[in-house]
Design an enzyme around this catalytic site. Structure first.
Site, PDB file in Angstrom:
ATOM      1  N   SER A   3       0.400  -1.058  -0.272  1.00 31.54           N
ATOM      2  CA  SER A   3       0.283   0.439   0.591  1.00 31.54           C
ATOM      3  C   SER A   3       1.278   1.403  -0.317  1.00 31.54           C
ATOM      4  CB  SER A   3      -0.787   0.322   1.803  1.00 31.54           C
ATOM      5  OG  SER A   3      -1.495   0.903   1.322  1.00 31.54           O
ATOM      6  N   TYR A  54      -1.737  -0.973  10.586  1.00 37.30           N
ATOM      7  CA  TYR A  54      -1.880  -1.307   8.806  1.00 37.30           C
ATOM      8  C   TYR A  54      -0.525  -0.808   7.968  1.00 37.30           C
ATOM      9  CZ  TYR A  54      -4.086  -1.026   4.629  1.00 37.30           C
ATOM     10  OH  TYR A  54      -4.572  -1.445   2.506  1.00 37.30           O
TER      11      TYR A  54
HETATM   12  P1  NAD Z   1     -11.067  -6.431   0.266  1.00 32.22           P
HETATM   13  O1  NAD Z   1     -11.320  -6.217   1.740  1.00 32.22           O
HETATM   14  O2  NAD Z   1     -12.335  -6.331  -1.380  1.00 32.22           O
HETATM   15  O3  NAD Z   1     -10.979  -8.348  -0.057  1.00 32.22           O
HETATM   16  C1  NAD Z   1     -10.120  -9.057   1.047  1.00 32.22           C
HETATM   17  C2  NAD Z   1     -10.159 -10.270   0.357  1.00 32.22           C
HETATM   18  O4  NAD Z   1      -9.547 -10.579   1.578  1.00 32.22           O
HETATM   19  C3  NAD Z   1     -11.695 -10.672   0.223  1.00 32.22           C
HETATM   20  O5  NAD Z   1     -11.497 -11.540  -0.096  1.00 32.22           O
HETATM   21  C4  NAD Z   1     -11.281 -10.879   1.967  1.00 32.22           C
HETATM   22  O6  NAD Z   1     -11.757 -12.646   2.002  1.00 32.22           O
HETATM   23  C5  NAD Z   1      -9.510 -11.690   2.382  1.00 32.22           C
HETATM   24  N1  NAD Z   1      -9.584 -12.217   3.779  1.00 32.22           N
HETATM   25  C6  NAD Z   1      -9.695 -11.137   4.269  1.00 32.22           C
HETATM   26  N2  NAD Z   1      -9.625 -11.850   5.687  1.00 32.22           N
HETATM   27  C7  NAD Z   1      -9.048 -13.038   4.989  1.00 32.22           C
HETATM   28  C8  NAD Z   1      -8.277 -14.027   5.678  1.00 32.22           C
HETATM   29  N3  NAD Z   1      -7.733 -13.900   7.617  1.00 32.22           N
HETATM   30  N4  NAD Z   1      -7.746 -15.139   4.803  1.00 32.22           N
HETATM   31  C9  NAD Z   1      -7.677 -14.902   3.825  1.00 32.22           C
HETATM   32  N5  NAD Z   1      -8.435 -13.703   3.533  1.00 32.22           N
HETATM   33  C10 NAD Z   1      -8.856 -13.327   3.549  1.00 32.22           C
HETATM   34  O7  NAD Z   1      -9.656  -5.716  -0.110  1.00 32.22           O
HETATM   35  P2  NAD Z   1      -9.344  -4.977  -1.019  1.00 32.22           P
HETATM   36  O8  NAD Z   1      -9.604  -3.457  -0.892  1.00 32.22           O
HETATM   37  O9  NAD Z   1      -8.972  -5.630  -1.960  1.00 32.22           O
HETATM   38  O10 NAD Z   1      -7.692  -4.935  -0.013  1.00 32.22           O
HETATM   39  C11 NAD Z   1      -6.449  -6.080  -1.285  1.00 32.22           C
HETATM   40  C12 NAD Z   1      -5.173  -6.395  -0.717  1.00 32.22           C
HETATM   41  O11 NAD Z   1      -5.238  -4.852  -1.140  1.00 32.22           O
HETATM   42  C13 NAD Z   1      -4.930  -6.116   1.132  1.00 32.22           C
HETATM   43  O12 NAD Z   1      -3.969  -6.183   1.400  1.00 32.22           O
HETATM   44  C14 NAD Z   1      -5.045  -4.276   1.111  1.00 32.22           C
HETATM   45  O13 NAD Z   1      -4.370  -3.355   2.300  1.00 32.22           O
HETATM   46  C15 NAD Z   1      -4.459  -4.083   0.416  1.00 32.22           C
HETATM   47  N6  NAD Z   1      -4.622  -2.321  -0.469  1.00 32.22           N
HETATM   48  C16 NAD Z   1      -6.156  -1.889  -0.549  1.00 32.22           C
HETATM   49  C17 NAD Z   1      -6.630  -0.389  -0.792  1.00 32.22           C
HETATM   50  C18 NAD Z   1      -7.450   0.321  -1.373  1.00 32.22           C
HETATM   51  O14 NAD Z   1      -7.536   1.775  -1.395  1.00 32.22           O
HETATM   52  N7  NAD Z   1      -8.409  -0.502  -1.308  1.00 32.22           N
HETATM   53  C19 NAD Z   1      -5.417   0.474  -1.050  1.00 32.22           C
HETATM   54  C20 NAD Z   1      -3.957  -0.316  -0.713  1.00 32.22           C
HETATM   55  C21 NAD Z   1      -3.749  -1.600  -0.481  1.00 32.22           C
END
Ligand code: NAD
Length: 256
Positions: free
Chosen positions: A139, A152
């Site tokens: 991130s 985080y």
């Molecule tokens: P999201 O909540 O849409 O998806 C998260 C996914 O992780 C889902 O499929 C969920 O079922 C799974 N998950 C959660 N806990 C779990 C566990 N204990 N075991 C297995 N699977 C698990 O989130 P997202 O926004 O798509 O985030 C995905 C990644 O991208 C994360 O690492 C997040 O930190 C990173 N990220 C997101 C953003 C953003 O703006 N959305 C920005 C930077 C980084």
């Protein structure tokens, strides 16, 4: 580029960024193993439309033994994991002195330790096959801080450190390890933060605009599809000398 014959494992890929990346990899010809919670059948059916082999393992990646079981499944059903995308992640927002200890532990386990466990389990097979890609979805919060996100930000900084070490330890091979650092992407993880802002009395549209305006100069969300394209580049021959990098795709967030 074709990834035909390669198998990709994407953790946390039943929604959001992970699902977008899974679609990109399958569209490029890779077999894809999904992981995560929720309505898996619908997601698997959509993914199968690309015509490659797809599967799902329900490992809770906060549990090392379940990650081991997921790799055993991958070896048994797919033969190998050639591309590992460590994407699973959760968020919790609170000031340090109010931060629930249980949330700290969960974020460390899911956002950081799972990357270590999946990487240590993927590397032997990649070394055996002489090729591999490890892509960690970190991130912008792996490179800068924001208030309220102690666990985080600490975990994501840790992911970038781990990425550098694995990038160095694989430097003389055809295995690469890199991190991608997205800015705001409109997924359930971010929608919750927008909803929390709206709950304080602004309408949803305003809450969304405020969230972007605070950090992301483009005022537009990054999309899971765009991140999927960056993953494909890192998997390509052209990406083979990108090693140990933390590559932001953030609408200008880190340029400020
Ligand atoms: P999201 O909540 O849409 O998806 C998260 C996914 O992780 C889902 O499929 C969920 O079922 C799974 N998950 C959660 N806990 C779990 C566990 N204990 N075991 C297995 N699977 C698990 O989130 P997202 O926004 O798509 O985030 C995905 C990644 O991208 C994360 O690492 C997040 O930190 C990173 N990220 C997101 C953003 C953003 O703006 N959305 C920005 C930077 C980084």
């Amino acid at each position: 580029m074709t990834l035909k014959g390669k198998t990709a494992l994407v953790t946390g890929s039943t929604s959001g960024i992970g699902l977008g990346i899974a679609h990109g990899l399958a569209a490029a010809g890779a077999n894809v193993i999904l992981n995560g919670f929720g309505d898996v059948q619908a997601v698997l059916a959509e993914l199968a439309a690309h015509g490659t082999k797809v599967g799902h393992h329900p490992a809770d990646v906060s549990q090392p033994a379940q990650i081991e079981a997921m790799f055993a499944y991958a070896r048994a059903e797919f033969g190998a994991v050639d591309i590992l995308v460590n994407n699973a992640g959760i968020q919790h927002v609170a000031a340090v002195e109010d931060f629930p200890v249980e949330r700290w532990d969960a974020i460390m386990a899911i956002n950081l330790s799972s990357v270590f466990h999946a990487t240590r389990l993927a590397l032997p097979g990649m070394r055996e096959h002489g090729w591999g890609r490890i892509i960690n979805i970190a991130s912008v919060h792996g490179l800068v801080g924001s208030t309220g996100k102690a666990a985080y930000v600490a975990a994501k900084h840790g992911v970038i450190g781990l990425t550098k070490v694995v990038g160095l330890e694989t430097a003389k091979s055809q295995i690469t390890c890199n991190a991608i650092c997205p800015g705001w992407v409109l997924t359930p993880l971010v929608q919750k933060q927008i909803d929390d802002r709206a709950a304080k009395g602004v309408d949803l549209q305003q809450a969304r605009e405020d969230l972007l305006a605070e950090k992301q100069p483009s005022l537009e969300f990054v999309t899971p599809e765009q991140l999927g394209e960056l993953v494909l580049f890192l998997c390509s021959e052209a990406g083979s000398q990108v090693r140990g990098a933390a590559w932001n795709m953030d609408g200008g967030w880190l340029a400020q």
